[in-house]
Design a protein around this motif. Structure first.
Motif, PDB file in Angstrom:
ATOM      1  N   TRP A  48      -8.226  -6.246   7.487  1.00 44.69           N
ATOM      2  CA  TRP A  48      -8.709  -4.869   7.654  1.00 44.69           C
ATOM      3  C   TRP A  48      -8.458  -4.043   6.411  1.00 44.69           C
ATOM      4  CZ3 TRP A  48      -5.902  -0.088   8.402  1.00 44.69           C
ATOM      5  CH2 TRP A  48      -6.705   0.988   8.810  1.00 44.69           C
ATOM      6  N   ASN A  49      -9.322  -3.045   6.264  1.00 44.74           N
ATOM      7  CA  ASN A  49      -9.188  -2.044   5.209  1.00 44.74           C
ATOM      8  C   ASN A  49      -9.740  -0.741   5.762  1.00 44.74           C
ATOM      9  OD1 ASN A  49     -11.414  -0.747   3.305  1.00 44.74           O
ATOM     10  ND2 ASN A  49      -9.687  -1.194   1.989  1.00 44.74           N
ATOM     11  N   ALA A  50      -8.997   0.354   5.622  1.00 45.39           N
ATOM     12  CA  ALA A  50      -9.546   1.664   5.968  1.00 45.39           C
ATOM     13  C   ALA A  50     -10.662   1.978   4.983  1.00 45.39           C
ATOM     14  CB  ALA A  50      -8.454   2.728   5.900  1.00 45.39           C
ATOM     15  N   LYS A  51     -11.718   2.616   5.456  1.00 42.19           N
ATOM     16  CA  LYS A  51     -12.927   2.759   4.656  1.00 42.19           C
ATOM     17  C   LYS A  51     -12.635   3.270   3.249  1.00 42.19           C
ATOM     18  CE  LYS A  51     -17.621   4.536   4.680  1.00 42.19           C
ATOM     19  NZ  LYS A  51     -18.641   5.361   5.365  1.00 42.19           N
ATOM     20  N   ASP A  52     -12.970   2.421   2.265  1.00 39.19           N
ATOM     21  CA  ASP A  52     -12.890   2.721   0.826  1.00 39.19           C
ATOM     22  C   ASP A  52     -11.468   2.880   0.304  1.00 39.19           C
ATOM     23  OD1 ASP A  52     -15.662   2.585   0.439  1.00 39.19           O
ATOM     24  OD2 ASP A  52     -15.932   4.674   1.023  1.00 39.19           O
ATOM     25  N   ALA A  53     -10.471   2.458   1.065  1.00 40.46           N
ATOM     26  CA  ALA A  53      -9.085   2.526   0.593  1.00 40.46           C
ATOM     27  C   ALA A  53      -8.747   1.317  -0.271  1.00 40.46           C
ATOM     28  CB  ALA A  53      -8.132   2.611   1.775  1.00 40.46           C
ATOM     29  N   ASP A  54      -7.675   1.444  -1.061  1.00 40.48           N
ATOM     30  CA  ASP A  54      -7.274   0.383  -1.991  1.00 40.48           C
ATOM     31  C   ASP A  54      -6.175  -0.489  -1.395  1.00 40.48           C
ATOM     32  OD1 ASP A  54      -9.121   1.023  -3.968  1.00 40.48           O
ATOM     33  OD2 ASP A  54      -7.768   2.433  -4.963  1.00 40.48           O
ATOM     34  N   PHE A  55      -6.489  -1.138  -0.292  1.00 44.66           N
ATOM     35  CA  PHE A  55      -5.560  -2.100   0.300  1.00 44.66           C
ATOM     36  C   PHE A  55      -6.341  -3.071   1.167  1.00 44.66           C
ATOM     37  CE2 PHE A  55      -5.562   1.218   3.625  1.00 44.66           C
ATOM     38  CZ  PHE A  55      -5.761   0.458   4.768  1.00 44.66           C
ATOM     39  N   VAL A  56      -5.676  -4.189   1.486  1.00 43.51           N
ATOM     40  CA  VAL A  56      -6.180  -5.139   2.479  1.00 43.51           C
ATOM     41  C   VAL A  56      -5.011  -5.516   3.381  1.00 43.51           C
ATOM     42  CG1 VAL A  56      -7.111  -7.447   2.890  1.00 43.51           C
ATOM     43  CG2 VAL A  56      -8.041  -6.049   1.034  1.00 43.51           C
ATOM     44  N   CYS A  57      -5.222  -5.399   4.684  1.00 45.59           N
ATOM     45  CA  CYS A  57      -4.233  -5.861   5.654  1.00 45.59           C
ATOM     46  C   CYS A  57      -4.537  -7.305   6.035  1.00 45.59           C
ATOM     47  CB  CYS A  57      -4.263  -5.008   6.914  1.00 45.59           C
ATOM     48  SG  CYS A  57      -3.661  -3.331   6.701  1.00 45.59           S
ATOM     49  N   ILE A  58      -3.525  -8.146   5.999  1.00 45.16           N
ATOM     50  CA  ILE A  58      -3.603  -9.506   6.539  1.00 45.16           C
ATOM     51  C   ILE A  58      -2.684  -9.507   7.748  1.00 45.16           C
ATOM     52  CG2 ILE A  58      -3.168 -11.951   6.104  1.00 45.16           C
ATOM     53  CD1 ILE A  58      -3.792 -11.438   3.175  1.00 45.16           C
ATOM     54  N   TRP A 113       0.835  -1.208   0.000  1.00 43.32           N
ATOM     55  CA  TRP A 113       0.000   0.000   0.000  1.00 43.32           C
ATOM     56  C   TRP A 113       0.868   1.257   0.000  1.00 43.32           C
ATOM     57  CZ3 TRP A 113      -4.064   3.019  -0.339  1.00 43.32           C
ATOM     58  CH2 TRP A 113      -4.324   4.053   0.571  1.00 43.32           C
ATOM     59  N   SER A 114       0.364   2.326  -0.597  1.00 43.02           N
ATOM     60  CA  SER A 114       1.132   3.554  -0.765  1.00 43.02           C
ATOM     61  C   SER A 114       1.274   4.375   0.503  1.00 43.02           C
ATOM     62  CB  SER A 114       0.461   4.430  -1.833  1.00 43.02           C
ATOM     63  OG  SER A 114      -0.816   4.879  -1.373  1.00 43.02           O
ATOM     64  N   GLY A 115       0.409   4.132   1.502  1.00 43.08           N
ATOM     65  CA  GLY A 115       0.457   4.939   2.717  1.00 43.08           C
ATOM     66  C   GLY A 115      -0.207   6.290   2.577  1.00 43.08           C
ATOM     67  N   ASP A 116      -1.175   6.415   1.674  1.00 47.14           N
ATOM     68  CA  ASP A 116      -1.891   7.673   1.464  1.00 47.14           C
ATOM     69  C   ASP A 116      -2.549   8.116   2.777  1.00 47.14           C
ATOM     70  OD1 ASP A 116      -3.569   9.747   0.786  1.00 47.14           O
ATOM     71  OD2 ASP A 116      -4.422   8.756  -0.981  1.00 47.14           O
ATOM     72  N   PRO A 117      -2.129   9.268   3.351  1.00 48.89           N
ATOM     73  CA  PRO A 117      -2.654   9.674   4.654  1.00 48.89           C
ATOM     74  C   PRO A 117      -4.125  10.075   4.628  1.00 48.89           C
ATOM     75  CG  PRO A 117      -1.230  11.377   3.746  1.00 48.89           C
ATOM     76  CD  PRO A 117      -1.094  10.189   2.842  1.00 48.89           C
ATOM     77  N   VAL A 118      -4.692  10.284   3.444  1.00 52.41           N
ATOM     78  CA  VAL A 118      -6.126  10.565   3.366  1.00 52.41           C
ATOM     79  C   VAL A 118      -6.924   9.394   3.932  1.00 52.41           C
ATOM     80  CG1 VAL A 118      -8.057  10.929   1.769  1.00 52.41           C
ATOM     81  CG2 VAL A 118      -5.895  12.150   1.423  1.00 52.41           C
ATOM     82  N   PHE A 119      -6.399   8.181   3.749  1.00 55.98           N
ATOM     83  CA  PHE A 119      -7.068   6.974   4.238  1.00 55.98           C
ATOM     84  C   PHE A 119      -6.378   6.420   5.491  1.00 55.98           C
ATOM     85  CE2 PHE A 119      -8.008   7.222  -0.278  1.00 55.98           C
ATOM     86  CZ  PHE A 119      -9.373   7.026  -0.290  1.00 55.98           C
ATOM     87  N   TRP A 120      -5.075   6.170   5.370  1.00 53.89           N
ATOM     88  CA  TRP A 120      -4.280   5.593   6.467  1.00 53.89           C
ATOM     89  C   TRP A 120      -2.816   5.782   6.112  1.00 53.89           C
ATOM     90  CZ3 TRP A 120      -1.942   0.312   7.084  1.00 53.89           C
ATOM     91  CH2 TRP A 120      -1.577   0.064   8.415  1.00 53.89           C
ATOM     92  N   GLY A 121      -2.097   6.476   6.974  1.00 51.12           N
ATOM     93  CA  GLY A 121      -0.736   6.864   6.636  1.00 51.12           C
ATOM     94  C   GLY A 121       0.333   5.820   6.887  1.00 51.12           C
TER      95      GLY A 121
END
Length: 289
Positions: free
Chosen positions: A239-249, A34-42
């Motif tokens: 987990w995924n921050a709402k509407d972000a383009d990643f999935v945490c395992i 994931w890019s770490g976009d702080p708009v979603f999750w830094g």
């Protein structure tokens, strides 16, 4: 920024939190992290220590004293020292200091080792009790993988694939991140969970004692994906921050407090115990294809 690489992978890690920053497979030039976009999750892949998840009111008790500790602990905010670095491996270390002892009254040493072999990244944890009393702790991973992964695909084109058929309840979380004591029926003898962003609108999917030791992110629309192997880890968060383009395992040795917790650290579900000078070791890995 530090790097390890071989003919298959190029991996970058920061000394801040010993956090993964990039995972690129050289032959397809895909970025898997994931890019770490702080708009979603830094964040990108924080290390969770000495607790996993949330404490009730961010507080625990030990030997009659109350301590304050934020969600997932403090390791992710600390600057790590590099103790070993080769072309294909790197080891980071933190130890207790005056600030950590105010929040967590245990002398410790934490090593995190990243190494690569072919297209596999291995992440090893080593915790040592440096004090003269029993030490209580949890540790876990939180890597965020880019979804969609390949150009021309969408988030909903991907699924999670479990290595074994799963019949497992989902342990819901309160708005404060605490575990509700009763699970909801969720997985019913299945090896696949199609991804959609609404799955995560009520926070992480939390599982206990899955049959599987690996979870893959795959799509029928691309040959590219990844598999996370987590043998021995008793808890799993997805987990995924709402509407972000990643999935945490997220393989965990530990879990958030229950709503009705006693608050005593030694009674916390999933807490691990190390006697003086003992060492705890665990490892998870990810294969990228």
């Amino acid at each position: 920024m530090l790097e390890i690489a071989n003919e298959y992978l190029q991996v970058k890690i920061s000394t801040a939190g010993a956090e993964l920053q990039s995972i690129i497979r050289k032959d397809n030039q895909l970025e898997y992290l994931w890019s770490g976009d702080p708009v979603f999750w830094g964040k990108k892949s924080p290390v969770l220590f000495p607790i996993v998840g949330a404490l009730k009111e961010n507080t625990y008790q030990y030997k009659g004293q109350s301590y304050q500790l934020g969600r997932h602990g403090f390791a992710r905010e600390m600057e790590f020292e590099v103790t070993e670095h080769t072309a294909t491996s790197i080891t980071f270390n933190i130890q207790d200091n005056d600030l950590t002892l105010l929040k967590y009254p245990f002398p410790f040493s934490l090593n995190i080792r990243y190494s690569i072999q072919d297209a596999t990244l291995m992440v090893g944890y080593e915790v040592q009790n440096m004090g003269d009393e029993a030490m209580y702790f949890s540790i876990g991973a939180h890597p965020a993988f880019k979804v969609p992964l390949a150009n021309g695909t969408t988030f909903e084109d991907y699924s999670l694939h479990f290595s074994d058929p799963e019949t497992a309840g989902l342990w819901p979380l309160t708005p404060e991140g605490l575990v509700i004591p009763q699970p909801n029926p969720y997985l019913d003898h299945t090896t696949e969970l199609p991804l959609r962003k609404s799955l995560f609108y009520k926070d992480a999917l939390v599982f206990k004692h899955l049959a599987s030791t690996a979870i893959s992110i795959r799509s029928d629309k691309t040959p590219h994906g990844l598999t996370v192997h987590f043998p021995g880890f008793p808890y799993m968060g997805i987990w995924n921050a709402k509407d972000a383009d990643f999935v945490c395992i997220e393989p965990w040795y530990g879990i958030s407090d229950h709503e009705n917790t006693s608050g005593k650290l030694e009674e916390k579900e999933g807490i691990l115990t190390l006697l003086p000078e003992q060492i705890f070791q665990s490892q998870w890995s990810a294969v990228f294809f």
